[in-house]
Write a protein that holds these residues in place. Sequence first.
Motif, PDB file in Angstrom:
ATOM      1  N   GLY A 111       2.336  -7.631   3.390  1.00 26.34           N
ATOM      2  CA  GLY A 111       0.885  -6.756   3.688  1.00 26.34           C
ATOM      3  C   GLY A 111       1.558  -6.522   5.029  1.00 26.34           C
ATOM      4  O   GLY A 111       0.881  -5.245   6.274  1.00 26.34           O
ATOM      5  N   THR A 146      -2.685 -12.375   0.890  1.00 22.38           N
ATOM      6  CA  THR A 146      -3.766 -11.820   1.008  1.00 22.38           C
ATOM      7  C   THR A 146      -4.810 -11.801   1.206  1.00 22.38           C
ATOM      8  O   THR A 146      -6.360 -11.875   1.732  1.00 22.38           O
ATOM      9  CB  THR A 146      -4.366 -10.943  -0.574  1.00 22.38           C
ATOM     10  OG1 THR A 146      -5.196 -11.408  -1.447  1.00 22.38           O
ATOM     11  CG2 THR A 146      -3.163  -9.862  -0.685  1.00 22.38           C
ATOM     12  N   SER A 176      -7.676 -10.613   8.065  1.00 21.01           N
ATOM     13  CA  SER A 176      -8.249 -11.892   6.802  1.00 21.01           C
ATOM     14  C   SER A 176      -8.934 -13.233   7.161  1.00 21.01           C
ATOM     15  O   SER A 176      -9.114 -14.513   7.120  1.00 21.01           O
ATOM     16  CB  SER A 176      -6.842 -11.928   5.817  1.00 21.01           C
ATOM     17  OG  SER A 176      -5.881 -12.107   6.421  1.00 21.01           O
ATOM     18  N   SER A 205     -11.837   0.658   1.953  1.00 20.51           N
ATOM     19  CA  SER A 205     -11.395   0.044   1.378  1.00 20.51           C
ATOM     20  C   SER A 205     -11.032  -0.897   2.014  1.00 20.51           C
ATOM     21  O   SER A 205     -11.092  -1.558   2.660  1.00 20.51           O
ATOM     22  CB  SER A 205      -9.998   0.516   1.178  1.00 20.51           C
ATOM     23  OG  SER A 205      -9.217  -0.266   0.441  1.00 20.51           O
ATOM     24  N   ASN A 265      -8.646  -2.891   1.777  1.00 21.13           N
ATOM     25  CA  ASN A 265      -7.492  -2.899   1.288  1.00 21.13           C
ATOM     26  C   ASN A 265      -6.778  -2.814   2.474  1.00 21.13           C
ATOM     27  O   ASN A 265      -6.138  -1.493   3.077  1.00 21.13           O
ATOM     28  CB  ASN A 265      -6.375  -2.806   0.370  1.00 21.13           C
ATOM     29  CG  ASN A 265      -7.312  -3.009  -1.471  1.00 21.13           C
ATOM     30  OD1 ASN A 265      -6.945  -4.591  -1.557  1.00 21.13           O
ATOM     31  ND2 ASN A 265      -7.306  -2.188  -1.816  1.00 21.13           N
ATOM     32  N   THR A 266      -6.643  -3.078   3.316  1.00 23.70           N
ATOM     33  CA  THR A 266      -6.369  -3.395   5.356  1.00 23.70           C
ATOM     34  C   THR A 266      -5.343  -4.333   6.335  1.00 23.70           C
ATOM     35  O   THR A 266      -5.371  -4.576   6.870  1.00 23.70           O
ATOM     36  CB  THR A 266      -7.390  -2.844   5.969  1.00 23.70           C
ATOM     37  OG1 THR A 266      -8.428  -3.913   6.237  1.00 23.70           O
ATOM     38  CG2 THR A 266      -7.978  -1.116   5.589  1.00 23.70           C
ATOM     39  N   HIS A 267      -5.641  -4.987   4.760  1.00 23.16           N
ATOM     40  CA  HIS A 267      -4.337  -6.351   5.885  1.00 23.16           C
ATOM     41  C   HIS A 267      -2.501  -5.524   6.053  1.00 23.16           C
ATOM     42  O   HIS A 267      -2.191  -4.556   5.166  1.00 23.16           O
ATOM     43  CB  HIS A 267      -3.852  -7.139   4.298  1.00 23.16           C
ATOM     44  CG  HIS A 267      -3.120  -8.082   4.863  1.00 23.16           C
ATOM     45  ND1 HIS A 267      -2.945  -9.002   6.094  1.00 23.16           N
ATOM     46  CD2 HIS A 267      -1.959  -8.452   4.517  1.00 23.16           C
ATOM     47  CE1 HIS A 267      -2.328  -9.932   5.785  1.00 23.16           C
ATOM     48  NE2 HIS A 267      -1.839  -9.550   4.850  1.00 23.16           N
ATOM     49  N   SER A 305      -3.872   2.092  -0.558  1.00 26.99           N
ATOM     50  CA  SER A 305      -3.487   1.106  -0.959  1.00 26.99           C
ATOM     51  C   SER A 305      -3.197   0.605  -2.272  1.00 26.99           C
ATOM     52  O   SER A 305      -3.997   0.439  -2.945  1.00 26.99           O
ATOM     53  CB  SER A 305      -4.334   0.121  -0.012  1.00 26.99           C
ATOM     54  OG  SER A 305      -6.089  -0.008  -0.745  1.00 26.99           O
ATOM     55  N   TYR A 306      -2.784  -1.170  -2.488  1.00 26.12           N
ATOM     56  CA  TYR A 306      -2.573  -1.527  -3.498  1.00 26.12           C
ATOM     57  C   TYR A 306      -3.862  -3.066  -3.572  1.00 26.12           C
ATOM     58  O   TYR A 306      -3.762  -3.491  -2.362  1.00 26.12           O
ATOM     59  CB  TYR A 306      -1.500  -3.005  -3.556  1.00 26.12           C
ATOM     60  CG  TYR A 306       0.160  -1.516  -3.931  1.00 26.12           C
ATOM     61  CD1 TYR A 306      -0.494  -1.107  -4.600  1.00 26.12           C
ATOM     62  CD2 TYR A 306       0.508  -1.279  -2.746  1.00 26.12           C
ATOM     63  CE1 TYR A 306       1.201   0.520  -5.084  1.00 26.12           C
ATOM     64  CE2 TYR A 306       1.715  -0.311  -2.514  1.00 26.12           C
ATOM     65  CZ  TYR A 306       1.935   0.322  -4.039  1.00 26.12           C
ATOM     66  OH  TYR A 306       2.621   1.032  -4.074  1.00 26.12           O
ATOM     67  N   ALA A 307      -4.622  -3.323  -3.989  1.00 23.39           N
ATOM     68  CA  ALA A 307      -5.235  -4.810  -4.952  1.00 23.39           C
ATOM     69  C   ALA A 307      -4.277  -5.317  -5.097  1.00 23.39           C
ATOM     70  O   ALA A 307      -4.513  -5.785  -6.823  1.00 23.39           O
ATOM     71  CB  ALA A 307      -6.553  -3.726  -5.594  1.00 23.39           C
ATOM     72  N   PRO A 355      -8.215  -8.661   0.722  1.00 23.19           N
ATOM     73  CA  PRO A 355      -7.725  -7.451   1.405  1.00 23.19           C
ATOM     74  C   PRO A 355      -5.968  -7.036   1.139  1.00 23.19           C
ATOM     75  O   PRO A 355      -5.473  -7.740   1.552  1.00 23.19           O
ATOM     76  CB  PRO A 355      -8.089  -7.487   2.688  1.00 23.19           C
ATOM     77  CG  PRO A 355      -8.729  -8.824   2.639  1.00 23.19           C
ATOM     78  CD  PRO A 355      -8.796 -10.290   2.313  1.00 23.19           C
ATOM     79  N   GLY A 356      -6.163  -6.437   0.214  1.00 23.42           N
ATOM     80  CA  GLY A 356      -4.524  -5.974   0.370  1.00 23.42           C
ATOM     81  C   GLY A 356      -3.860  -4.961   0.892  1.00 23.42           C
ATOM     82  O   GLY A 356      -4.387  -4.621   1.474  1.00 23.42           O
TER      83      GLY A 356
END
Length: 294
Positions: free
Chosen positions: A23, A52, A118, A209, A211-213, A251-253, A258-259
Amino acid sequence: MSHPASPQLPIVLTIAGFDPSGGAGIAADLKTIAAHNCYGIAAVTALTVQSTQGVKSTHLTPAATLRAQLDTLAEDMTIVAVKIGMLGNKANAAVVAEFLDRAQIATVVLDPVARAQSGGAELMDAAGLKFLREELMKRATVVTPNVPEAEALLGMEVKDVAAMEAAARKLVELGARAVVVKGGHMEKAIDVLFDGTEILHFGGEKVKSPNTHGSGCTFASAVTAQLASGRPLREAVLLAKAYVTKAIERSYAIGKGPGPLNHFYRFQQEPPARGVHEVPQHGMHPASEPGVRG
Ligand code: PLP
């Protein structure tokens, strides 16, 4: 057998750590650079142990190995631009400063990574951060701290857009040619650019979201690739912000934390709606065509 050569792509070097979850760090950088039609190469400053859910530990590349990676790449090819992310410690930061002096690369984007969003193990020690502030910033075309990184570099609180502007001006006073203070941690995701002459705001809707990694790595790499492609700084920042926003939207979970962003959203088609089957194209194997029995 000879093959027709592909057109030359600008070569962009990332100097950063490796995140095995793909990520952040080197993986995010290379995906972003590829998505911008540049060719990415990498010098690895550290192997991290992370998912993650956070960084568990970091294992720094010995300074001599980092120096050898950089020199080996630079001897072989012309690097148009470099993006600097996680460095880990002062020894690796010093190797990078010496490399920049030797290689004289036109575009240097410095993302002053201190800690992952994270959480977990620190990605730069205190002596390294001091060296970065005193020695690396003045070698950079543009520095891209987020708000906590600007606070750590300057020892000041940054609570609103006015303080982001003040921080950007102070970092230019400290030697950076231009600074983008990123507002992703603030209520409104406004980025502040100071190019030494003018302050500019880049507004944007904050995407809801988790998922901001890797969004910091992705933004800095997108700016680098845009500069490597010949765009002026303001346009590079505007386009990079738009790219990161879309990549977060799509983005992806993939894990429990956080993805990652979707770096290739531009190249992916929406999957067909449920129950709608794609009609096979002619030219496929006859057995797979409708009405044809093999
Ligand atoms: N570089 C590495 C190797 C990392 O592992 C991380 C975060 O995990 C970062 C940089 C910074 O990530 P972000 O872009 O989310 O701030």
